[in-house]
Write a protein that holds these residues in place. Structure first.
Motif, mmCIF file in Angstrom:
data_model
loop_
_atom_site.group_PDB
_atom_site.id
_atom_site.type_symbol
_atom_site.label_atom_id
_atom_site.label_comp_id
_atom_site.label_asym_id
_atom_site.label_seq_id
_atom_site.Cartn_x
_atom_site.Cartn_y
_atom_site.Cartn_z
ATOM 1 N N HIS A 47 -0.436 3.731 -4.505
ATOM 2 C CA HIS A 47 -0.014 5.107 -4.750
ATOM 3 C C HIS A 47 0.181 5.861 -3.433
ATOM 4 N N ASP A 48 1.305 6.571 -3.318
ATOM 5 C CA ASP A 48 1.456 7.510 -2.206
ATOM 6 C C ASP A 48 0.532 8.695 -2.442
ATOM 7 N N ILE A 49 -0.003 9.244 -1.351
ATOM 8 C CA ILE A 49 -0.944 10.366 -1.443
ATOM 9 C C ILE A 49 -0.456 11.497 -0.552
ATOM 10 N N LEU A 52 -8.915 7.688 0.063
ATOM 11 C CA LEU A 52 -7.632 6.996 0.183
ATOM 12 C C LEU A 52 -7.550 5.736 -0.682
ATOM 13 N N LEU A 75 -2.369 2.348 6.746
ATOM 14 C CA LEU A 75 -1.442 3.075 5.877
ATOM 15 C C LEU A 75 -0.451 3.875 6.719
ATOM 16 N N PRO A 99 0.827 -1.216 0.000
ATOM 17 C CA PRO A 99 0.000 0.000 0.000
ATOM 18 C C PRO A 99 0.853 1.255 0.000
ATOM 19 N N GLY A 100 0.246 2.338 -0.437
ATOM 20 C CA GLY A 100 0.936 3.609 -0.434
ATOM 21 C C GLY A 100 0.955 4.234 0.949
ATOM 22 N N ARG A 101 1.541 5.407 1.024
ATOM 23 C CA ARG A 101 1.655 6.146 2.280
ATOM 24 C C ARG A 101 0.901 7.466 2.172
ATOM 25 N N LEU A 102 0.481 7.973 3.313
ATOM 26 C CA LEU A 102 -0.144 9.293 3.363
ATOM 27 C C LEU A 102 0.880 10.292 3.884
ATOM 28 N N HIS A 156 -0.838 11.894 -6.526
ATOM 29 C CA HIS A 156 -2.198 11.784 -5.998
ATOM 30 C C HIS A 156 -2.317 12.656 -4.747
ATOM 31 N N ALA A 167 -4.304 4.809 -2.431
ATOM 32 C CA ALA A 167 -3.221 4.293 -1.587
ATOM 33 C C ALA A 167 -3.309 2.780 -1.460
ATOM 34 N N ALA A 170 -6.544 6.777 7.350
ATOM 35 C CA ALA A 170 -5.284 6.141 6.969
ATOM 36 C C ALA A 170 -4.824 5.164 8.047
#
Length: 257
Positions: free
Chosen positions: A103-105, A96, A132, A3-6, A39, A99, A127
């Motif tokens: 994708h990082d957001i 989200l 995340l 998963p992406g990060r916030l 994103h 993510a 998140a």
């Protein structure tokens, strides 16, 4: 899929004022991280694009501005805040979704650190609920800058946001906060819409105890920034101090013993 990060991406405090050079307001690493994100979740999409255009001038964006995926926070988050209850949690989780696809957001407010005196906390909660990583980036936070420059108690403080616009209700609220500050030693931190800054300052000078310390920090992070801190009794003796402050700029008001 990983998963992406916030990322919590701070922006300069010059929103609504003459823009400053971005490199003067944000560290190079924050700018570089913003440049590689494609994103975004933003308080306002128009101001987000303006920020990314400034980033692009220093560090080329990973995707053209037109290709950046920018989603806005629900209108309810602007009007009522998103820090109480769970009314916006489902909407935040939906924002989200990229993510969860890897994708990082980036989370953006119009000025300063998102989710601090601005919307965004629902997205941060979501998140965490989704597992995340949440990564705050380094940048300006007006409340902390003002507190550091105030000379007031930086070990025990409360951000109380806006006070009522109605004169009688505002006066009552300010007297309550002043009494609480005197009793507990806690610094009280307020903000206001710039066009009402002068009215709030006048109300503070009328309602606070002469022995309370009042600090006003205007235009933080800007070339014309100004901070004045003194006892209310001294403010009343020097009316020219008010005229010397750039109250048309965003300001933070602080008071306490």
């Amino acid at each position: 899929m990983t998963p992406g990060r916030l990322y919590l991406v701070p922006t300069p405090l010059d929103f609504g004022a003459e823009p400053q050079t971005l490199a003067q307001a944000l560290p190079a690493e924050t700018i570089a991280t913003a440049a590689r994100l494609t994103h975004w979740i933003a308080e306002n999409a128009k101001s987000a694009r303006a920020f990314l255009k400034r980033v692009d001038g220093l560090s080329p964006l990973a995707a053209p501005l037109q290709a950046q995926q920018i989603s806005e926070l629900p209108r309810q988050a602007h009007k009522q805040g998103d820090h109480n209850g769970h009314a916006l949690d489902a909407a935040a989780k939906a924002l989200l979704a990229p993510a969860l696809q890897g994708h990082d957001i980036g989370l953006l407010s119009e000025a300063g650190m998102p989710a601090v005196a601005d919307p965004g906390s629902s997205v941060v909660r979501a998140a965490h609920a989704l597992g995340l990583p949440v990564l705050p980036l380094v940048g300006p936070v007006s409340l902390m800058l003002a507190l550091a420059a105030s000379g007031l108690n930086g070990q025990h403080f409360a951000f109380v946001g806006y006070v009522p616009q109605d004169a009688a209700a505002r006066a009552k609220r300010l007297r309550e906060l002043d009494a609480s500050a005197a009793r507990t030693g806690q610094t009280q931190i307020l903000i206001e819409t710039p066009y009402r800054n002068a009215a709030l300052l006048q109300a503070l000078l009328e309602q606070l105890s002469p022995a309370s310390r009042l600090a006003v920090a205007c235009g933080l992070g800007l070339p014309q920034q100004s901070v004045r801190s003194a006892l209310v009794a001294q403010w009343r003796q020097h009316p020219g101090w008010r005229e010397g402050l750039p109250l048309s700029l965003p300001a933070v008001f602080l008071f306490g013993p």
